[in-house]
Scaffold this active site. Structure first.
Site, PDB file in Angstrom:
ATOM      1  N   ARG A 103       0.824  -1.213   0.000  1.00 63.15           N
ATOM      2  CA  ARG A 103       0.000   0.000   0.000  1.00 63.15           C
ATOM      3  C   ARG A 103       0.860   1.265   0.000  1.00 63.15           C
ATOM      4  O   ARG A 103       0.333   2.374  -0.112  1.00 63.15           O
ATOM      5  CB  ARG A 103      -0.915   0.027   1.239  1.00 63.15           C
ATOM      6  N   GLU A 116       2.531   6.524   0.918  1.00 63.24           N
ATOM      7  CA  GLU A 116       3.715   7.393   1.001  1.00 63.24           C
ATOM      8  C   GLU A 116       3.681   8.460  -0.086  1.00 63.24           C
ATOM      9  O   GLU A 116       4.171   9.580   0.110  1.00 63.24           O
ATOM     10  CB  GLU A 116       5.009   6.574   0.921  1.00 63.24           C
ATOM     11  N   GLY A 117       3.106   8.122  -1.246  1.00 63.22           N
ATOM     12  CA  GLY A 117       2.948   9.132  -2.304  1.00 63.22           C
ATOM     13  C   GLY A 117       2.097  10.287  -1.813  1.00 63.22           C
ATOM     14  O   GLY A 117       2.425  11.463  -2.001  1.00 63.22           O
ATOM     15  N   ARG A 122      -6.752  -2.040  10.363  1.00 62.34           N
ATOM     16  CA  ARG A 122      -7.760  -2.753  11.175  1.00 62.34           C
ATOM     17  C   ARG A 122      -8.961  -1.883  11.506  1.00 62.34           C
ATOM     18  O   ARG A 122     -10.056  -2.352  11.671  1.00 62.34           O
ATOM     19  CB  ARG A 122      -7.128  -3.226  12.496  1.00 62.34           C
ATOM     20  N   SER A 173     -18.650  -0.714  -3.666  1.00 60.38           N
ATOM     21  CA  SER A 173     -19.084  -1.086  -5.020  1.00 60.38           C
ATOM     22  C   SER A 173     -18.976  -2.598  -5.211  1.00 60.38           C
ATOM     23  O   SER A 173     -19.869  -3.219  -5.798  1.00 60.38           O
ATOM     24  CB  SER A 173     -18.274  -0.321  -6.071  1.00 60.38           C
ATOM     25  N   ARG A 178     -14.379   0.540   8.764  1.00 59.38           N
ATOM     26  CA  ARG A 178     -14.197   1.736   7.948  1.00 59.38           C
ATOM     27  C   ARG A 178     -15.361   2.673   8.260  1.00 59.38           C
ATOM     28  O   ARG A 178     -16.417   2.239   8.748  1.00 59.38           O
ATOM     29  CB  ARG A 178     -14.204   1.418   6.442  1.00 59.38           C
ATOM     30  N   TYR A 196       0.829   4.243  -2.576  1.00 57.01           N
ATOM     31  CA  TYR A 196      -0.278   5.199  -2.420  1.00 57.01           C
ATOM     32  C   TYR A 196      -0.086   6.032  -1.157  1.00 57.01           C
ATOM     33  O   TYR A 196      -0.091   7.260  -1.202  1.00 57.01           O
ATOM     34  CB  TYR A 196      -1.580   4.412  -2.367  1.00 57.01           C
ATOM     35  N   VAL A 231     -14.697  -1.596  -1.467  1.00 61.07           N
ATOM     36  CA  VAL A 231     -15.617  -2.519  -0.803  1.00 61.07           C
ATOM     37  C   VAL A 231     -17.082  -2.224  -1.088  1.00 61.07           C
ATOM     38  O   VAL A 231     -17.872  -3.159  -1.311  1.00 61.07           O
ATOM     39  CB  VAL A 231     -15.303  -2.591   0.713  1.00 61.07           C
TER      40      VAL A 231
HETATM   41  P1  NAD Z   1     -11.053   7.484  -9.145  1.00 62.78           P
HETATM   42  O1  NAD Z   1     -10.094   6.406  -9.455  1.00 62.78           O
HETATM   43  O2  NAD Z   1     -12.473   7.313  -9.597  1.00 62.78           O
HETATM   44  O3  NAD Z   1     -10.546   8.881  -9.709  1.00 62.78           O
HETATM   45  C1  NAD Z   1      -9.197   9.198  -9.929  1.00 62.78           C
HETATM   46  C2  NAD Z   1      -9.097   9.918 -11.257  1.00 62.78           C
HETATM   47  O4  NAD Z   1      -7.733  10.303 -11.484  1.00 62.78           O
HETATM   48  C3  NAD Z   1      -9.489   9.024 -12.435  1.00 62.78           C
HETATM   49  O5  NAD Z   1     -10.366   9.718 -13.292  1.00 62.78           O
HETATM   50  C4  NAD Z   1      -8.163   8.710 -13.113  1.00 62.78           C
HETATM   51  O6  NAD Z   1      -8.296   8.430 -14.478  1.00 62.78           O
HETATM   52  C5  NAD Z   1      -7.393   9.985 -12.829  1.00 62.78           C
HETATM   53  N1  NAD Z   1      -5.939   9.823 -12.904  1.00 62.78           N
HETATM   54  C6  NAD Z   1      -5.183   8.839 -12.353  1.00 62.78           C
HETATM   55  N2  NAD Z   1      -3.886   9.036 -12.641  1.00 62.78           N
HETATM   56  C7  NAD Z   1      -3.821  10.187 -13.376  1.00 62.78           C
HETATM   57  C8  NAD Z   1      -2.768  10.911 -13.968  1.00 62.78           C
HETATM   58  N3  NAD Z   1      -1.481  10.505 -13.857  1.00 62.78           N
HETATM   59  N4  NAD Z   1      -3.051  12.034 -14.673  1.00 62.78           N
HETATM   60  C9  NAD Z   1      -4.342  12.458 -14.794  1.00 62.78           C
HETATM   61  N5  NAD Z   1      -5.387  11.809 -14.246  1.00 62.78           N
HETATM   62  C10 NAD Z   1      -5.123  10.686 -13.544  1.00 62.78           C
HETATM   63  O7  NAD Z   1     -11.002   7.695  -7.561  1.00 62.78           O
HETATM   64  P2  NAD Z   1     -11.775   8.718  -6.613  1.00 62.78           P
HETATM   65  O8  NAD Z   1     -12.384   7.932  -5.525  1.00 62.78           O
HETATM   66  O9  NAD Z   1     -12.618   9.633  -7.411  1.00 62.78           O
HETATM   67  O10 NAD Z   1     -10.560   9.522  -5.983  1.00 62.78           O
HETATM   68  C11 NAD Z   1     -10.247  10.848  -6.353  1.00 62.78           C
HETATM   69  C12 NAD Z   1      -9.148  11.380  -5.433  1.00 62.78           C
HETATM   70  O11 NAD Z   1      -9.598  11.387  -4.073  1.00 62.78           O
HETATM   71  C13 NAD Z   1      -7.866  10.567  -5.466  1.00 62.78           C
HETATM   72  O12 NAD Z   1      -6.765  11.434  -5.398  1.00 62.78           O
HETATM   73  C14 NAD Z   1      -7.946   9.730  -4.219  1.00 62.78           C
HETATM   74  O13 NAD Z   1      -6.676   9.386  -3.723  1.00 62.78           O
HETATM   75  C15 NAD Z   1      -8.679  10.674  -3.274  1.00 62.78           C
HETATM   76  N6  NAD Z   1      -9.369   9.923  -2.216  1.00 62.78           N
HETATM   77  C16 NAD Z   1     -10.532   9.266  -2.501  1.00 62.78           C
HETATM   78  C17 NAD Z   1     -11.144   8.543  -1.485  1.00 62.78           C
HETATM   79  C18 NAD Z   1     -12.448   7.811  -1.714  1.00 62.78           C
HETATM   80  O14 NAD Z   1     -12.880   7.099  -0.815  1.00 62.78           O
HETATM   81  N7  NAD Z   1     -13.137   7.953  -2.828  1.00 62.78           N
HETATM   82  C19 NAD Z   1     -10.563   8.471  -0.213  1.00 62.78           C
HETATM   83  C20 NAD Z   1      -9.365   9.139   0.008  1.00 62.78           C
HETATM   84  C21 NAD Z   1      -8.779   9.879  -1.000  1.00 62.78           C
HETATM   85  N1  UDP Z   2     -12.772  -5.502   1.399  1.00 67.38           N
HETATM   86  C1  UDP Z   2     -13.491  -6.677   1.484  1.00 67.38           C
HETATM   87  N2  UDP Z   2     -13.983  -7.202   0.350  1.00 67.38           N
HETATM   88  C2  UDP Z   2     -13.843  -6.629  -0.881  1.00 67.38           C
HETATM   89  C3  UDP Z   2     -13.121  -5.422  -0.955  1.00 67.38           C
HETATM   90  C4  UDP Z   2     -12.590  -4.885   0.216  1.00 67.38           C
HETATM   91  O1  UDP Z   2     -13.681  -7.220   2.570  1.00 67.38           O
HETATM   92  O2  UDP Z   2     -14.352  -7.175  -1.875  1.00 67.38           O
HETATM   93  C5  UDP Z   2     -12.249  -4.913   2.639  1.00 67.38           C
HETATM   94  C6  UDP Z   2     -10.777  -4.538   2.582  1.00 67.38           C
HETATM   95  O3  UDP Z   2      -9.967  -5.628   2.956  1.00 67.38           O
HETATM   96  C7  UDP Z   2     -10.725  -3.415   3.604  1.00 67.38           C
HETATM   97  C8  UDP Z   2     -12.090  -2.742   3.511  1.00 67.38           C
HETATM   98  O4  UDP Z   2     -12.925  -3.698   2.845  1.00 67.38           O
HETATM   99  O5  UDP Z   2     -10.587  -3.935   4.904  1.00 67.38           O
HETATM  100  C9  UDP Z   2     -12.078  -1.474   2.685  1.00 67.38           C
HETATM  101  O6  UDP Z   2     -11.435  -1.735   1.468  1.00 67.38           O
HETATM  102  P1  UDP Z   2     -11.346  -0.685   0.288  1.00 67.38           P
HETATM  103  O7  UDP Z   2     -10.503  -1.298  -0.775  1.00 67.38           O
HETATM  104  O8  UDP Z   2     -12.710  -0.232  -0.079  1.00 67.38           O
HETATM  105  O9  UDP Z   2     -10.634   0.583   0.922  1.00 67.38           O
HETATM  106  P2  UDP Z   2      -9.378   0.808   1.908  1.00 67.38           P
HETATM  107  O10 UDP Z   2      -8.850  -0.506   2.378  1.00 67.38           O
HETATM  108  O11 UDP Z   2      -8.386   1.539   1.087  1.00 67.38           O
HETATM  109  O12 UDP Z   2      -9.955   1.583   3.012  1.00 67.38           O
END
Ligand code: NAD
Ligand code: UDP
Length: 325
Positions: free
Chosen positions: A151, A156-157, A284, A198, A220, A154, A196
């Site tokens: 992980r 550390e980035g 966890r 979707s 979560r 993501y 999870v």
């Molecule tokens: P997503 O994957 O639907 O959207 C990410 C978008 O970024 C996509 O449209 C993808 O094509 C685009 N993308 C990826 N790499 C790219 C690049 N190098 N140049 C241009 N576009 C690029 O995910 P999301 O859930 O909509 O997440 C959006 C942002 O919110 C992300 O930065 C994600 O880390 C952050 N975030 C989302 C959640 C969440 O639960 N949805 C939680 C924490 C952080």
């Molecule tokens: N998870 C799961 N079944 C799935 C997808 C995810 O049990 O089909 C769990 C996963 O192991 C994690 C939690 O659901 O504990 C949330 O996962 P998700 O990938 O949605 O986000 P993140 O782990 O980044 O919070």
């Protein structure tokens, strides 16, 4: 009057990177609705043109294919930097590119913001807390992140991007806004997104087994997309002294077993639950302390989990029963 100041009062030029993704497309909708000129930038790695297809004919909306790991020269007033795959299966697919997207993407977007004096928002994440030993997580907690795990590309980035944002603030007085987003769900998630909510909904609607990773006791906190867009825009609207980081999420905390049971009940599905191995470094527990968002922005999420799930189930139900699927 045609000067820039009078134009600004009518429409801001706002760029959304990752604008064709799940969150980005909802943000584009709201920014266009609010009267802004919106430039949506995306390389379509996980996003789709279809998420913004309804905006393509709008006079104040423009879509550009671009990868944020390369510099971009445009004139804008505000930047929302959301470009980055967010689902573990997608960000682990090409981990080097994931780190580049967060780090080079941040450098390029911060450089642009500096050049055109734009205000800039960074979509950071609860993943900066890793597998947290403080619960619920406050913004003052520094986190517990494995720097060399699957992980880390993501986590550390995103941590490095935060560092860059605060160094641009200290070094160049840039107007920055950092939001730490906790798990958010809703319509326009991709059916193969892999996260999870979707996964469980698509599995339940298809009558497939629901895949619980580990024993399902990990927790979560799930925020509905409309609430999340409200808080992102509220943070962007604050004065220059407010930088964040601000936690953005719904403090209702659920185990994955509870989530699966709720989705089975709401869909009326006959799906069974199957248990699969827990991926490495899977946190966890996770729950935001949203005291800062309440105090600084007067924001609290409004949509309870069951209601948000109902909207999301309706979306996937329509999508999966559409002709051609
Ligand atoms: P997503 O994957 O639907 O959207 C990410 C978008 O970024 C996509 O449209 C993808 O094509 C685009 N993308 C990826 N790499 C790219 C690049 N190098 N140049 C241009 N576009 C690029 O995910 P999301 O859930 O909509 O997440 C959006 C942002 O919110 C992300 O930065 C994600 O880390 C952050 N975030 C989302 C959640 C969440 O639960 N949805 C939680 C924490 C952080
Ligand atoms: N998870 C799961 N079944 C799935 C997808 C995810 O049990 O089909 C769990 C996963 O192991 C994690 C939690 O659901 O504990 C949330 O996962 P998700 O990938 O949605 O986000 P993140 O782990 O980044 O919070």
């Amino acid at each position: 009057m045609t000067d820039r100041a009078s134009f600004d009062s009518v429409a801001k030029r706002v760029m959304v990177t990752g604008g064709a993704g799940f969150l980005g497309s909802h943000l584009c909708d709201r920014l266009v609705e609010a009267g802004n000129e919106v430039l949506c930038v995306d390389n379509y790695f996980t996003g789709r043109r279809g998420n913004v297809a309804h905006l393509l004919d709008h006079g104040r909306f423009e879509l550009m294919r671009h990868d944020v790991t390369f510099p971009l020269y445009v004139e804008v007033d505000e930047i929302y930097n959301l470009a980055c795959p967010a689902s573990p299966i997608h960000y682990q697919h090409d981990p080097v590119q994931t780190t580049k997207t967060s780090v080079h993407g941040a450098i390029n977007m911060l450089g642009l913001a500096k050049r055109v004096n734009a205000k800039i928002f960074q979509a950071s994440t609860s993943e900066v807390y890793g597998d947290p030993s403080v619960h619920p997580q406050t913004e003052t907690y520094w986190g517990n992140v494995n720097p060399i795990g699957i992980r880390s590309c993501y986590d550390e980035g995103k941590r490095c991007a935060e560092t860059l944002f605060f160094d641009y603030r200290r070094q160049h007085d840039l107007r920055i806004k950092v939001g730490r987003i906790f798990n958010t769900y809703g319509p326009r998630m991709h059916p193969d997104d892999g996260r999870v909510v979707s996964n469980f909904i698509v599995q339940a609607l298809r009558g497939d087994p629901i895949t619980i990773f580990g024993n399902g006791e990990q927790t979560r906190s799930f925020c509905y997309v409309d609430d999340l867009i409200d808080v992102i825009m509220a943070l962007m609207a604050t004065g220059d002294d407010v930088t964040g980081p601000v936690n953005m999420g719904n403090p209702g905390e659920f185990s994955m077993l509870e989530l699966a049971e709720t989705i089975v009940e709401l869909t009326g599905s006959s799906s069974s639950l199957v248990f699969q191995p827990l991926p490495d470094d899977d946190p966890r527990q996770r729950c935001p302390d949203i005291g800062q968002a309440e105090k600084l922005l007067g924001w609290r999420p409004k949509v309870p989990l069951r209601e948000g799930l109902e909207h999301t189930i309706a979306y996937f139900d329509a999508l999966l029963s559409a002709p051609g699927r």
